[in-house]
Design a protein around this motif. Sequence first.
Motif, PDB file in Angstrom:
ATOM      1  N   ASN A 139       0.847  -1.208   0.000  1.00  0.00           N
ATOM      2  CA  ASN A 139       0.000   0.000   0.000  1.00  0.00           C
ATOM      3  C   ASN A 139       0.875   1.248   0.000  1.00  0.00           C
ATOM      4  OD1 ASN A 139      -2.445  -1.352   0.054  1.00  0.00           O
ATOM      5  ND2 ASN A 139      -2.605  -1.293   2.278  1.00  0.00           N
ATOM      6  N   TYR A 140       1.920   1.237   0.841  1.00  0.00           N
ATOM      7  CA  TYR A 140       2.835   2.375   0.914  1.00  0.00           C
ATOM      8  C   TYR A 140       3.615   2.538  -0.387  1.00  0.00           C
ATOM      9  CZ  TYR A 140       6.391   5.544   2.677  1.00  0.00           C
ATOM     10  OH  TYR A 140       7.212   6.624   2.844  1.00  0.00           O
ATOM     11  N   LEU A 141       4.072   1.423  -0.942  1.00  0.00           N
ATOM     12  CA  LEU A 141       4.795   1.470  -2.211  1.00  0.00           C
ATOM     13  C   LEU A 141       3.899   2.006  -3.324  1.00  0.00           C
ATOM     14  CD1 LEU A 141       7.379   0.879  -3.799  1.00  0.00           C
ATOM     15  CD2 LEU A 141       6.571  -1.478  -4.072  1.00  0.00           C
ATOM     16  N   GLU A 142       2.648   1.568  -3.340  1.00  0.00           N
ATOM     17  CA  GLU A 142       1.691   2.042  -4.336  1.00  0.00           C
ATOM     18  C   GLU A 142       1.501   3.559  -4.220  1.00  0.00           C
ATOM     19  OE1 GLU A 142      -2.348   0.172  -5.978  1.00  0.00           O
ATOM     20  OE2 GLU A 142      -2.405   0.649  -3.844  1.00  0.00           O
ATOM     21  N   TRP A 143       1.373   4.051  -2.987  1.00  0.00           N
ATOM     22  CA  TRP A 143       1.238   5.493  -2.766  1.00  0.00           C
ATOM     23  C   TRP A 143       2.486   6.229  -3.239  1.00  0.00           C
ATOM     24  CZ3 TRP A 143       4.390   8.513   0.311  1.00  0.00           C
ATOM     25  CH2 TRP A 143       3.992   9.841   0.436  1.00  0.00           C
ATOM     26  N   ALA A 144       3.665   5.679  -2.915  1.00  0.00           N
ATOM     27  CA  ALA A 144       4.923   6.327  -3.279  1.00  0.00           C
ATOM     28  C   ALA A 144       5.084   6.413  -4.790  1.00  0.00           C
ATOM     29  CB  ALA A 144       6.102   5.578  -2.661  1.00  0.00           C
ATOM     30  N   VAL A 145       4.735   5.351  -5.487  1.00  0.00           N
ATOM     31  CA  VAL A 145       4.845   5.344  -6.948  1.00  0.00           C
ATOM     32  C   VAL A 145       3.867   6.354  -7.542  1.00  0.00           C
ATOM     33  CG1 VAL A 145       4.446   3.955  -9.015  1.00  0.00           C
ATOM     34  CG2 VAL A 145       5.719   2.984  -7.094  1.00  0.00           C
TER      35      VAL A 145
END
Length: 78
Positions: A58-64
């Motif tokens: 979820n965090y990686l998706e937000w960061a991307v």
Amino acid sequence: MTFTISGTEPEASISANSLPELVSLAQELLGQIRQHPQFKGLRFDCDVAIGDVKQYFNYLEWAVASDSEIAKFEGFTE
């Protein structure tokens, strides 16, 4: 090098997908793992739970999505 994930519909070639697509695919696979009868029957003690992994994605998706520099995140090096 090309990796293929078998057992998903349709079969996905990892080298052809963008990072956001890969993160989305990982999220989908985590959901399938969580619901799989064999997974539900497992009894193991682990430092990292599926929920922790899902939160990471979820965090990686937000960061991307926010165009953050991926190399700054723990576990990613150039």
